[in-house]
Scaffold this motif. Sequence first.
Motif, short mmCIF file in Angstrom:
data_model
loop_
_atom_site.label_atom_id
_atom_site.label_comp_id
_atom_site.label_asym_id
_atom_site.label_seq_id
_atom_site.Cartn_x
_atom_site.Cartn_y
_atom_site.Cartn_z
N VAL A 50 0.83 -1.21 0.00
CA VAL A 50 0.00 0.00 0.00
C VAL A 50 0.86 1.26 0.00
N GLN A 51 1.99 1.24 0.70
CA GLN A 51 2.86 2.41 0.80
C GLN A 51 4.28 2.01 0.40
N PRO A 52 4.53 1.80 -0.90
CA PRO A 52 5.84 1.29 -1.31
C PRO A 52 7.00 2.23 -0.98
N ARG A 53 6.80 3.52 -1.09
CA ARG A 53 7.90 4.46 -0.83
C ARG A 53 8.28 4.45 0.65
N ARG A 54 7.26 4.49 1.50
CA ARG A 54 7.52 4.46 2.94
C ARG A 54 8.14 3.13 3.36
N ALA A 55 7.66 2.03 2.75
CA ALA A 55 8.21 0.72 3.08
C ALA A 55 9.66 0.62 2.64
N ARG A 56 9.99 1.17 1.48
CA ARG A 56 11.38 1.14 1.01
C ARG A 56 12.27 1.95 1.94
N ALA A 57 11.80 3.12 2.35
CA ALA A 57 12.57 3.95 3.27
C ALA A 57 12.78 3.21 4.60
N ALA A 58 11.76 2.51 5.07
CA ALA A 58 11.89 1.76 6.32
C ALA A 58 12.91 0.63 6.16
N ARG A 59 12.90 -0.04 5.01
CA ARG A 59 13.89 -1.10 4.76
C ARG A 59 15.30 -0.53 4.75
N MET A 60 15.47 0.64 4.11
CA MET A 60 16.79 1.28 4.05
C MET A 60 17.27 1.66 5.46
N ARG A 61 16.37 2.20 6.27
CA ARG A 61 16.74 2.56 7.65
C ARG A 61 17.14 1.32 8.44
N HIS A 62 16.37 0.24 8.24
CA HIS A 62 16.68 -1.00 8.95
C HIS A 62 18.05 -1.53 8.53
N GLN A 63 18.34 -1.50 7.22
CA GLN A 63 19.64 -1.97 6.74
C GLN A 63 20.77 -1.13 7.32
N MET A 64 20.58 0.17 7.38
CA MET A 64 21.61 1.04 7.94
C MET A 64 21.82 0.75 9.43
N ARG A 65 20.73 0.53 10.14
CA ARG A 65 20.85 0.17 11.56
C ARG A 65 21.64 -1.12 11.72
N MET A 66 21.34 -2.10 10.87
CA MET A 66 22.02 -3.38 10.98
C MET A 66 23.50 -3.26 10.62
N ARG A 67 23.83 -2.39 9.67
CA ARG A 67 25.24 -2.21 9.29
C ARG A 67 26.04 -1.55 10.40
N THR A 68 25.41 -0.65 11.13
CA THR A 68 26.13 0.11 12.15
C THR A 68 26.04 -0.54 13.53
N PHE A 69 25.28 -1.64 13.63
CA PHE A 69 25.14 -2.30 14.93
C PHE A 69 26.45 -3.01 15.26
N ARG A 70 26.89 -2.88 16.49
CA ARG A 70 28.15 -3.52 16.89
C ARG A 70 27.84 -4.78 17.68
N TRP A 71 28.40 -5.88 17.29
CA TRP A 71 28.18 -7.16 17.95
C TRP A 71 29.01 -7.25 19.15
#
Length: 71
Positions: A50-71
């Motif tokens: 229903v909201q492809p642009r918002r969903a894409r932005a949310a996916r990008m934010r999630h990917q960035m969070r995962m990249r910067t997360f320190r294990w």
Amino acid sequence: MADEKRRERPEREPEAAGPGPDEESDAERRRRRALFLRELTEARELRARVQPRRARAARMRHQMRMRTFRW
């Protein structure tokens, strides 16, 4: 006036007799959890359609969070 309405309200009935949280079987808990996770996934997919642009932005934010997360 407010006191009259408060008195007119029927008493709340106790919860339906059923197994309490301690008495619930593991199988029942897993079944309910699986159902919840299926519905959650379905809701996310619907939102993405229903909201492809918002969903894409949310996916990008999630990917960035995962990249910067320190294990």
